[in-house]
Design a protein around this motif. Structure first.
Motif, short mmCIF file in Angstrom:
data_model
loop_
_atom_site.label_atom_id
_atom_site.label_comp_id
_atom_site.label_asym_id
_atom_site.label_seq_id
_atom_site.Cartn_x
_atom_site.Cartn_y
_atom_site.Cartn_z
N VAL A 1 0.83 -1.21 0.00
CA VAL A 1 0.00 0.00 0.00
C VAL A 1 0.86 1.26 0.00
O VAL A 1 0.67 2.17 -0.82
CB VAL A 1 -0.98 -0.01 1.19
N ASN A 2 1.84 1.31 0.90
CA ASN A 2 2.74 2.48 0.93
C ASN A 2 3.57 2.57 -0.34
O ASN A 2 3.76 3.65 -0.91
CB ASN A 2 3.68 2.39 2.14
N ARG B 1 2.93 1.42 -3.34
CA ARG B 1 2.14 1.82 -4.50
C ARG B 1 2.02 3.33 -4.59
O ARG B 1 2.22 3.93 -5.66
CB ARG B 1 0.75 1.18 -4.44
N ARG B 2 1.71 3.96 -3.46
CA ARG B 2 1.58 5.43 -3.45
C ARG B 2 2.92 6.09 -3.81
O ARG B 2 2.96 7.04 -4.59
CB ARG B 2 1.11 5.89 -2.08
N MET B 3 4.00 5.56 -3.24
CA MET B 3 5.32 6.10 -3.53
C MET B 3 5.69 5.88 -4.99
O MET B 3 6.30 6.74 -5.64
CB MET B 3 6.37 5.44 -2.61
N TYR C 1 3.71 5.53 -7.73
CA TYR C 1 3.02 6.43 -8.65
C TYR C 1 3.66 7.83 -8.63
O TYR C 1 3.83 8.47 -9.67
CB TYR C 1 1.54 6.53 -8.31
N ALA C 2 4.01 8.30 -7.43
CA ALA C 2 4.66 9.62 -7.32
C ALA C 2 6.02 9.61 -8.01
O ALA C 2 6.41 10.57 -8.69
CB ALA C 2 4.80 10.02 -5.86
N LYS D 1 -2.67 3.79 -14.91
CA LYS D 1 -3.56 3.34 -13.84
C LYS D 1 -4.85 2.84 -14.49
O LYS D 1 -5.86 3.51 -14.53
CB LYS D 1 -3.83 4.48 -12.85
N GLU E 1 -7.39 2.28 -1.23
CA GLU E 1 -8.35 3.24 -1.78
C GLU E 1 -8.99 2.68 -3.05
O GLU E 1 -8.47 1.80 -3.69
CB GLU E 1 -7.66 4.56 -2.13
N GLU F 1 -7.04 1.62 -8.21
CA GLU F 1 -5.65 2.04 -8.01
C GLU F 1 -4.63 1.09 -8.63
O GLU F 1 -3.44 1.38 -8.63
CB GLU F 1 -5.36 2.18 -6.51
N THR G 1 5.90 -3.55 -6.66
CA THR G 1 5.07 -2.47 -6.13
C THR G 1 5.63 -1.93 -4.82
O THR G 1 5.57 -0.73 -4.55
CB THR G 1 3.63 -2.97 -5.89
N SER H 1 9.06 1.37 -0.67
CA SER H 1 8.75 1.28 0.75
C SER H 1 9.67 0.30 1.45
O SER H 1 10.16 0.56 2.56
CB SER H 1 7.29 0.87 0.93
#
Length: 364
Positions: free
Chosen positions: A64-65, A67-69, A71-72, A83, A112, A139, A349, A353
């Motif tokens: 989860v962490n 994935r967010r990192m 994409y950024a 996406k 999300e 996502e 992914t 992290s």
């Protein structure tokens, strides 16, 4: 610190980048002639949402962490991605219960963009699909994994790190408070460093056995799970990734798309006892049966052998899937040493992290 990272796959490169950006002197030892020539080059190139894994597990947290990192990072570094979203589909009552559990697990993991759809709602999104229900993950995406690794390498080198290719690590021995690492290959050497990160993928357990003072009983088994992929002739039938309910050892024979617009199916799960990457054309029969459960319109003869990857699992057939194993100084008591075992899906992914986790363990 002077740090040696072993393995130039996506996780090794991410760890090396994170450490170099913190001001450490970093060398990556890679036994092949290039980056990403192992597990990292033979996967689905999917950016996972994080809904499959037990709450508070390493796999859940880092997926989860990460994935967010990720994409950024793609946005800031120009790494191609899309996406596209994914549907996890059920075709009977048993599978319906499975995907309901996946949805609930995803909510618990803080994923999300999840929705539970009826079969009719899912089929309205993907007209070629046949299902009784589905979980929509908005996502989930796809990525150019080689471009990602090139970007990680670029950041590493910009921060003063380097990669030594054709450098096979043969032994890791204590040297006071640090480590002496014996490197073979074309230019054998012994390197003195303060810290070592073992991100050797399929070779992680063998490398751990060469580590002086590291208790052999801490080394988990290495179980090889081969995943075969088949390409599909003709235009893609779906605009999203399509995953069936999970099976023993994997996430089921699913539809993946790449950034070039090609559609492929896989991986299946083939338990093996040695590295072999040939795809047996005869496995297409099993693929046809699995795929037609959710895509009845799959044409005869449309599948062609593509490629195979091998996952470095820690558990075998019928056993509960193991978490990532991150064995650092707080666990084994040896300063400046982190062994990474069982880093399979969702390792790509999770890479950014995971890298932060490894860096924190070495500093602590």
């Amino acid at each position: 610190m002077d740090v040696l990272v072993i393995g130039a796959g996506v996780v090794g490169l991410a760890c090396a980048r994170a450490l170099a950006r913190r001001g450490h002197d970093v060398i990556v030892a890679e036994k092949t002639g290039g980056i990403g020539n192992g597990v990292s080059s033979r996967n689905s190139e999917v950016i996972h949402g994080g809904m499959y894994y037990p709450t508070a597990s390493f796999r859940a947290r880092h997926c989860v962490n990460g994935r967010r990192m990720l994409y950024a990072f793609c946005e800031s570094h120009g790494v191609p991605y899309r996406k596209c979203g994914k549907l996890i589909v059920a075709t009977d009552a048993l599978e319906q219960a499975k995907i309901e559990g996946i949805y609930e697990q995803g909510v618990a993991n803080g994923v999300e963009g999840l929705s539970f759809l009826t079969g009719r709602e899912a089929e309205a999104l993907e007209p070629n699909l046949a299902c009784t229900g589905a979980v929509l993950s908005r996502e989930t995406g796809i990525i150019d994994s080689h471009a990602l690794m090139l970007a990680l390498q670029g950041d590493l080198e910009a921060a003063g790190g380097m990669i030594a290719f054709l450098a096979t690590v043969e032994r890791i021995a204590r040297n006071g408070t640090g480590w002496n690492v014996t490197v073979g290959g074309a230019q054998p050497a012994e390197i003195a460093v303060d810290a070592v990160v073992n991100a050797a993928g399929l070779g992680a357990q063998a490398l751990a056995r060469t580590t002086e003072g590291y208790a052999p009983e801490r080394i988990p088994p290495l179980v090889l799970a081969k995943g075969n992929y088949f390409g599909c002739l003709g235009k893609p039938a779906f605009s999203r990734l399509i995953y069936p309910a999970p099976v023993d050892g994997g996430l089921g024979t699913h539809v993946t798309l790449d950034l070039a617009g090609r559609m492929r199916f896989g991986p299946d799960v083939e338990w093996i006892d040695r590295e072999i990457y040939d795809v047996d054309p005869g496995r297409a029969e099993g693929f046809h049966a699995a795929i037609r459960r959710y895509w009845p319109g799959l044409p005869d003869g449309a599948l062609v052998p593509d490629y195979a990857g091998i996952r470095p699992k820690l558990t075998g057939p019928g056993e509960k899937a193991a978490d990532f194993m991150i064995d650092g100084p707080a666990e084994h008591g040896l300063a400046g040493l982190v062994h990474l075992f069982g880093i399979e899906s969702p390792g790509l992914t999770s890479c950014l992290s995971l890298a932060e986790d490894v860096a924190e363990r070495l500093i602590a």
